[in-house]
Design an enzyme around this catalytic site. Structure first.
Site, PDB file in Angstrom:
ATOM      1  N   THR A   1       0.826  -1.206   0.000  1.00 39.84           N
ATOM      2  CA  THR A   1       0.000   0.000   0.000  1.00 39.84           C
ATOM      3  C   THR A   1       0.862   1.258   0.000  1.00 39.84           C
ATOM      4  OG1 THR A   1      -1.582  -1.224   1.348  1.00 39.84           O
ATOM      5  CG2 THR A   1      -1.922   1.142   1.160  1.00 39.84           C
TER       6      THR A   1
ATOM      7  N   HIS B   1       2.636  -5.504  -4.321  1.00 44.02           N
ATOM      8  CA  HIS B   1       1.343  -6.187  -4.296  1.00 44.02           C
ATOM      9  C   HIS B   1       0.366  -5.485  -5.233  1.00 44.02           C
ATOM     10  CE1 HIS B   1       2.380  -7.594   0.047  1.00 44.02           C
ATOM     11  NE2 HIS B   1       2.975  -8.331  -0.872  1.00 44.02           N
TER      12      HIS B   1
ATOM     13  N   MET C   1       0.535  -2.711   4.006  1.00 42.53           N
ATOM     14  CA  MET C   1      -0.245  -3.380   5.043  1.00 42.53           C
ATOM     15  C   MET C   1       0.259  -4.802   5.249  1.00 42.53           C
ATOM     16  SD  MET C   1      -4.220  -2.285   4.513  1.00 42.53           S
ATOM     17  CE  MET C   1      -4.245  -2.498   2.740  1.00 42.53           C
TER      18      MET C   1
END
Length: 381
Positions: free
Chosen positions: A201, A227, A322
Site C-alpha cells: 500500500t 502487491h 499493510m
C-alpha cells in the site's frame, strides 16, 4: 484519526456499485457516508458543502472522470483523499497509475463476480482493509510529492535513532515456517550484488519517488514485489521506466538477471530466482504457486530465493504496506548475511510491512523514503 468519524463521498457511474459501496461503508464503525454522486462533476459540486475526508472514486465516468476529479482535489481540496475504483484492463491499469501519480491513496478493482452477493463480498474484502488503514494513518492527496510528512503526522519509529535501528544486528530469531536450519548468522561478504524490494500500500508513489534517485550505473539488478493484480504491474513498470535512469520492466519467466535493470513481479504470479544450466548465472522463474500471506506475488516467496543464491551478497528493502509479508523472508536473508533497509514510519502510507522487521531487529538501517536510494547505493558500491 482513531475514534473520529471519517466522512466518505461515494462517486461511481453505476448505481449498483454506489449502493454496494455505501452499504459496506455504512456497516463500518467510524465511517459516515455523507453522500453519493454518479459523475465527477456532481462530486466536485458536493465536496465543498459535504466536506468529505475521503472519496471512493470511479476512474471512468462521463462529463468529468476520476483523473479530472483528482486534479481538482490537488488544486482546491488537498486535504481530501481518494481510493480509486478501477477495471482490470490495460487502459484501467494505465489510468490507475496516473491516478496514483496524482496522489490517490490507493485503488481497488471493480468485482468481476456474476451475482450481486459475490460482488459485495469481493468489494468488502478489498475495501475494508484500505478504509481501516486510512483511519489509522491518513495520507492526503499530493503528500508524497510534497515530501515526507512533518513530525506531527505519526510518531517516529520505535527504537530508531539517527536512522539506525537500536536493535539492529544478528540475533537468534523465531524464523517460523520457512526457517533456515542455521543458527549461526552468515557474515556479510562485502558489497551487495543484488537488491530486492518488498512493498504494498502506497508503493507505486513511493517507488516513483525513490527509484529515479538511483543512478543508471548502479551495477546490480533489482527485484521488486509490489502487491498488485495482473495488468497493473506492467502499467507500473512502464510508468517507472519513463521516470528512472535504470531500466524498469515487468519480469518474464526464464530471463537472465542483468545489472541496472529493475524487474517487477507480475501481478497474480510468484517470482523467484533459479540457477541457469551453466551453474553460475541466475534466471527469473515466474510460477503459479499459491499465495503466501494472502499475497501473490509475495515478498517472502522472492526473498527466500534471493537468500539462497546471494549468501552474504544481497541488499533487501522493506517499504510501505499493510500486513507483514516479507518478514519471514527477511529473517532468512538476515541469517544469510543480507544488508536490510527499512522505510521509517513517518514516510510510510501504512507502517505495516516495515514494522515487524524493525521490531525484530532485522533492519540494519531504518530511514525516510528520500534516503532509501542513497542507502541502496552505499550497499552496492
Amino acid at each position: 484519526m482513531l475514534g473520529k468519524k471519517i466522512k466518505v463521498l461515494v462517486v461511481d457511474d453505476t448505481i449498483v456499485y454506489r449502493k454496494a459501496v455505501s452499504d459496506i461503508l455504512g456497516e463500518m464503525p467510524g465511517i459516515e457516508v455523507v453522500g453519493v454522486a454518479h459523475n465527477g462533476k456532481i462530486a466536485v459540486a458536493k465536496i465543498q458543502s459535504l466536506k468529505p475526508d475521503l472519496l471512493t472514486l470511479d476512474i471512468e465516468m462521463p462529463e468529468m472522470n476520476g483523473l479530472e476529479v483528482l486534479q481538482y482535489l490537488q488544486q482546491h481540496a488537498p486535504q481530501v483523499s481518494a481510493i480509486m475504483v478501477s477495471t482490470l484492463t490495460s487502459e484501467g491499469g494505465d489510468m490507475t497509475m496516473r491516478a496514483l501519480e496524482l496522489g490517490a491513496y490507493d485503488f481497488i478493482l471493480k468485482p468481476t463476480a456474476k451475482n450481486i452477493l459475490e460482488s459485495r463480498q469481493q468489494l468488502r474484502s478489498l475495501l475494508t482493509p484500505l478504509i481501516k488503514a486510512f483511519q489509522t494513518g491518513r495520507t492526503t492527496i499530493g503528500s508524497l510529492q510534497a515530501g515526507p510528512r512533518a513530525s506531527g503526522g505519526r510518531p517516529s519509529t520505535s527504537g530508531v535513532t539517527g536512522g539506525r535501528s537500536k536493535a539492529a544486528g544478528p540475533a537468534t530469531l523465531p524464523l517460523g515456517k520457512f526457517a533456515t536450519t542455521s543458527t549461526s548468522p552468515v557474515r556479510r561478504k562485502g558489497k551487495s550484488e543484488i537488491v530486492t524490494i518488498g512493498i504494498s500500500t502506497g508503493g507505486p508513489n513511493a517507488l516513483a519517488r525513490m527509484m529515479p534517485m538511483l543512478p543508471s550505473d548502479l551495477g546490480v539488478p533489482i527485484l521488486i514485489v509490489q502487491h498488485m493484480p495482473p495488468v497493473f504491474t506492467k502499467s507500473l513498470a512502464n510508468s517507472l521506466n519513463t521516470k528512472c535512469a535504470l531500466s524498469v520492466k515487468e519480469a518474464q519467466d526464464g530471463e537472465p538477471l542483468e545489472a541496472n535493470v529493475a524487474y517487477i513481479a507480475p501481478g497474480g504470479k510468484q517470482m523467484k530466482l533459479v540457477a541457469s544450466t551453466d551453474g553460475t548465472s541466475r534466471l527469473i522463474k515466474i510460477t503459479n504457486d499459491p499465495p503466501e500471506n494472502s499475497c501473490k506475488p509475495s515478498a517472502d516467496y522472492l526473498f527466500r530465493s534471493v537468500a539462497d543464491y546471494y549468501v552474504g551478497r544481497a541488499t533487501a528493502v522493506i517499504m510501505t504496506g499493510m500486513g507483514s509479508d516479507g518478514t519471514r523472508g527477511l529473517q532468512i536473508l538476515k541469517q544469510k548475511g543480507a544488508f536490510i533497509i527499512g522505510q521509517d514510519e513517518q514516510s510510510c502510507v501504512v507502517y505495516g510491512m516495515p514494522k515487524a522487521p524493525a521490531d525484530l531487529g532485522l533492519t540494519d538501517v531504518v530511514t525516510p523514503l528520500d534516503n532509501i536510494a542513497g542507502e541502496i547505493v552505499k550497499s552496492v558500491k
